[in-house]
Motif scaffolding. Structure first.
Motif, mmCIF file in Angstrom:
data_model
loop_
_atom_site.group_PDB
_atom_site.id
_atom_site.type_symbol
_atom_site.label_atom_id
_atom_site.label_comp_id
_atom_site.label_asym_id
_atom_site.label_seq_id
_atom_site.Cartn_x
_atom_site.Cartn_y
_atom_site.Cartn_z
ATOM 1 N N SER A 232 1.032 -1.173 0.016
ATOM 2 C CA SER A 232 0.054 -0.014 -0.030
ATOM 3 C C SER A 232 0.700 1.246 -0.021
ATOM 4 N N HIS A 233 0.461 2.363 -0.732
ATOM 5 C CA HIS A 233 1.475 3.384 -0.939
ATOM 6 C C HIS A 233 0.420 4.679 -0.934
ATOM 7 N N ALA A 234 0.613 5.668 -0.002
ATOM 8 C CA ALA A 234 -0.065 6.910 -0.202
ATOM 9 C C ALA A 234 0.846 8.044 -0.270
ATOM 10 N N GLY A 235 2.162 7.676 -0.406
ATOM 11 C CA GLY A 235 2.884 8.910 -0.534
ATOM 12 C C GLY A 235 4.312 8.658 -0.364
ATOM 13 N N GLU B 5 15.549 2.278 -10.945
ATOM 14 C CA GLU B 5 14.534 2.873 -10.244
ATOM 15 C C GLU B 5 12.965 2.693 -10.026
ATOM 16 N N SER B 6 12.754 3.051 -11.531
ATOM 17 C CA SER B 6 11.480 2.772 -11.908
ATOM 18 C C SER B 6 10.945 1.466 -11.830
ATOM 19 N N ALA B 7 11.596 0.407 -12.088
ATOM 20 C CA ALA B 7 11.443 -1.082 -11.659
ATOM 21 C C ALA B 7 11.158 -1.211 -10.534
ATOM 22 N N LEU B 8 12.039 -1.071 -9.764
ATOM 23 C CA LEU B 8 11.875 -1.291 -8.187
ATOM 24 C C LEU B 8 10.451 -0.479 -7.680
ATOM 25 N N ALA B 9 10.320 0.662 -8.171
ATOM 26 C CA ALA B 9 8.951 1.400 -7.474
ATOM 27 C C ALA B 9 7.892 0.436 -8.212
ATOM 28 N N ALA B 10 7.813 -0.005 -9.558
ATOM 29 C CA ALA B 10 6.705 -0.848 -9.835
ATOM 30 C C ALA B 10 6.557 -1.907 -9.165
ATOM 31 N N PHE B 11 7.436 -2.629 -8.882
ATOM 32 C CA PHE B 11 7.372 -3.769 -8.175
ATOM 33 C C PHE B 11 7.090 -3.574 -6.691
ATOM 34 N N LEU B 12 7.505 -2.664 -5.955
ATOM 35 C CA LEU B 12 7.066 -2.513 -4.774
ATOM 36 C C LEU B 12 5.661 -1.695 -4.358
ATOM 37 N N TYR B 13 5.488 -0.696 -5.504
ATOM 38 C CA TYR B 13 4.027 0.007 -5.165
ATOM 39 C C TYR B 13 3.048 -0.118 -6.047
ATOM 40 N N ASN B 14 3.077 -0.672 -7.152
ATOM 41 C CA ASN B 14 2.097 -0.637 -8.327
ATOM 42 C C ASN B 14 1.182 -1.644 -7.814
ATOM 43 N N PRO B 15 -0.153 -1.430 -8.194
ATOM 44 C CA PRO B 15 -1.256 -2.325 -8.045
ATOM 45 C C PRO B 15 -1.014 -3.537 -9.242
ATOM 46 N N LEU B 16 -1.521 -4.882 -8.747
ATOM 47 C CA LEU B 16 -1.287 -5.784 -9.656
ATOM 48 C C LEU B 16 -2.197 -5.749 -11.068
ATOM 49 N N GLU B 17 -3.156 -5.056 -10.657
ATOM 50 C CA GLU B 17 -4.137 -4.974 -11.913
ATOM 51 C C GLU B 17 -4.918 -3.474 -11.787
ATOM 52 N N SER B 18 -5.150 -2.988 -12.863
ATOM 53 C CA SER B 18 -5.572 -1.394 -12.806
ATOM 54 C C SER B 18 -7.068 -1.701 -12.883
#
Length: 70
Positions: A17-20, A55-68
Motif C-alpha cells: 500500500s502506498h499513499a505517498g 529505480e522505476s522497476a523497483l518502484a513498480a514492483f514495490l508499489y504498483n497495483p497488480l491490476e488496474s
C-alpha cells in the motif's frame, strides 16, 4: 515464494500500500540493488538512463497495483 505458491493462490506481500513518499525508497536502496546485480555478474549501471530504469522497476514492483481498475 515458489511457483507452487503462486499457482495455489497464496497471498502476495507485494505490491505495498502506498499513499505517498516512502522514506525507505532512497538512492542508497537503488545503489544497493545495483551492486547486488553486479555481484551476480550483470553489467554495471553506467548511465543515468539505466539507473532511472532500475529505480522505476523497483518502484513498480514495490508499489504498483497488480491490476488496474480503470
Amino acid at each position: 515464494m515458489s511457483n507452487t505458491d503462486l499457482r495455489s493462490g497464496a497471498e502476495r506481500s507485494y505490491p505495498l500500500s502506498h499513499a505517498g513518499p516512502d522514506a525507505r525508497f532512497t538512492e542508497s536502496l537503488v545503489t544497493s540493488v545495483a551492486a547486488v546485480l553486479v555481484a551476480y555478474g550483470f553489467p554495471r549501471l553506467d548511465t543515468s538512463a539505466d539507473r532511472a530504469a532500475l529505480e522505476s522497476a523497483l518502484a513498480a514492483f514495490l508499489y504498483n497495483p497488480l491490476e488496474s481498475n480503470t
